[in-house]
Design a protein around this motif. Structure first.
Motif, PDB file in Angstrom:
ATOM      1  N   SER A  20       0.847  -1.189   0.000  1.00 25.45           N
ATOM      2  CA  SER A  20       0.000   0.000   0.000  1.00 25.45           C
ATOM      3  C   SER A  20       0.878   1.233   0.000  1.00 25.45           C
ATOM      4  N   CYS A  21       0.345   2.313  -0.527  1.00 21.07           N
ATOM      5  CA  CYS A  21       1.042   3.591  -0.526  1.00 21.07           C
ATOM      6  C   CYS A  21       0.034   4.667  -0.165  1.00 21.07           C
ATOM      7  N   ALA A  22       0.210   5.258   1.005  1.00 23.80           N
ATOM      8  CA  ALA A  22      -0.671   6.331   1.454  1.00 23.80           C
ATOM      9  C   ALA A  22      -0.117   7.663   0.974  1.00 23.80           C
ATOM     10  N   THR A  51      -3.335   5.158 -14.442  1.00 24.88           N
ATOM     11  CA  THR A  51      -3.822   6.507 -14.685  1.00 24.88           C
ATOM     12  C   THR A  51      -4.776   6.946 -13.578  1.00 24.88           C
ATOM     13  N   ILE A  52      -5.288   8.173 -13.701  1.00 21.08           N
ATOM     14  CA  ILE A  52      -6.017   8.784 -12.598  1.00 21.08           C
ATOM     15  C   ILE A  52      -7.270   8.007 -12.197  1.00 21.08           C
ATOM     16  N   GLY A  53      -7.982   7.479 -13.155  1.00 25.44           N
ATOM     17  CA  GLY A  53      -9.209   6.758 -12.847  1.00 25.44           C
ATOM     18  C   GLY A  53      -9.006   5.265 -12.714  1.00 25.44           C
ATOM     19  N   GLY A  54      -7.807   4.820 -13.001  1.00 26.70           N
ATOM     20  CA  GLY A  54      -7.512   3.393 -12.909  1.00 26.70           C
ATOM     21  C   GLY A  54      -7.876   2.597 -14.134  1.00 26.70           C
ATOM     22  N   SER A  55      -8.333   3.262 -15.179  1.00 22.78           N
ATOM     23  CA  SER A  55      -8.787   2.527 -16.364  1.00 22.78           C
ATOM     24  C   SER A  55      -7.642   2.007 -17.219  1.00 22.78           C
ATOM     25  N   THR A  56      -6.485   2.621 -17.098  1.00 21.43           N
ATOM     26  CA  THR A  56      -5.325   2.205 -17.899  1.00 21.43           C
ATOM     27  C   THR A  56      -4.173   1.856 -16.971  1.00 21.43           C
ATOM     28  N   ARG A  71      -5.934   1.525  -7.346  1.00 21.76           N
ATOM     29  CA  ARG A  71      -5.956   2.725  -6.509  1.00 21.76           C
ATOM     30  C   ARG A  71      -7.350   2.956  -5.960  1.00 21.76           C
ATOM     31  N   ASP A  72      -7.400   3.576  -4.783  1.00 18.74           N
ATOM     32  CA  ASP A  72      -8.658   3.982  -4.176  1.00 18.74           C
ATOM     33  C   ASP A  72      -8.560   5.488  -3.968  1.00 18.74           C
ATOM     34  N   ASN A  73      -9.154   6.245  -4.866  1.00 19.63           N
ATOM     35  CA  ASN A  73      -9.035   7.704  -4.798  1.00 19.63           C
ATOM     36  C   ASN A  73      -9.746   8.282  -3.574  1.00 19.63           C
ATOM     37  N   LEU A  78      -2.661   3.926  -3.030  1.00 20.11           N
ATOM     38  CA  LEU A  78      -2.248   3.123  -4.171  1.00 20.11           C
ATOM     39  C   LEU A  78      -1.893   1.731  -3.664  1.00 20.11           C
ATOM     40  N   TYR A  79      -2.198   0.713  -4.458  1.00 20.18           N
ATOM     41  CA  TYR A  79      -1.925  -0.665  -4.051  1.00 20.18           C
ATOM     42  C   TYR A  79      -1.118  -1.405  -5.129  1.00 20.18           C
ATOM     43  N   LEU A  80      -0.418  -2.428  -4.670  1.00 17.44           N
ATOM     44  CA  LEU A  80       0.218  -3.371  -5.591  1.00 17.44           C
ATOM     45  C   LEU A  80       0.004  -4.767  -5.019  1.00 17.44           C
TER      46      LEU A  80
END
Length: 122
Positions: A20-22, A51-56, A71-73, A78-80
């Motif tokens: 996780s990345c806060a 990308t910003i919305g997670g679509s790409t 990602r959870d905006n 951010l997650y891996l």
């Protein structure tokens, strides 16, 4: 800007970990993000980007099919998700803020976290 990674540790080959990345100090939802790693004696390399919305998303060929970036905006996080881990995945993993919003770039990142260590060993 502050990026704080967590979730690293020791895993066995074939095992899984979720990093996780806060993020704070900037509008997380308006920037692409990425994960990088650096193994001892090697240069830092791109692992995955989103990308910003997670679509790409985009992945290094060595992790494609095994790692998933998300990602959870709403949570500025951010997650891996890493599965089927291999000893060669051992490295210090960093998250980074991209200069781009809607294009996944393998370069052009301007802020980095301190990293979280991932060690894959039996």
């Amino acid at each position: 800007v502050q990026l704080v990674e967590s979730g690293g540790g020791l895993a066995q080959p074939g095992g899984s970990l979720r990093l996780s990345c806060a993020a704070s100090g900037f509008t997380f939802s308006t920037y692409g993000m990425g994960w990088f790693r650096q193994a001892p004696g090697k240069e830092r390399e791109f692992v995955a980007g989103i990308t910003i919305g997670g679509s790409t998303t985009d992945y290094h060929y060595s992790v494609k099919g095994r790692f998933t970036i998300s990602r959870d905006n709403a949570k500025n996080t951010l997650y891996l998700q890493m599965t089927n881990l291999k000893p060669e995945d051992t490295a210090l993993y960093y998250c980074a803020k991209s200069l781009y919003k809607s294009v996944v770039a393998r370069t052009a990142y301007d802020y980095w976290g301190q990293g979280t260590q991932v060690t894959v060993s039996s």
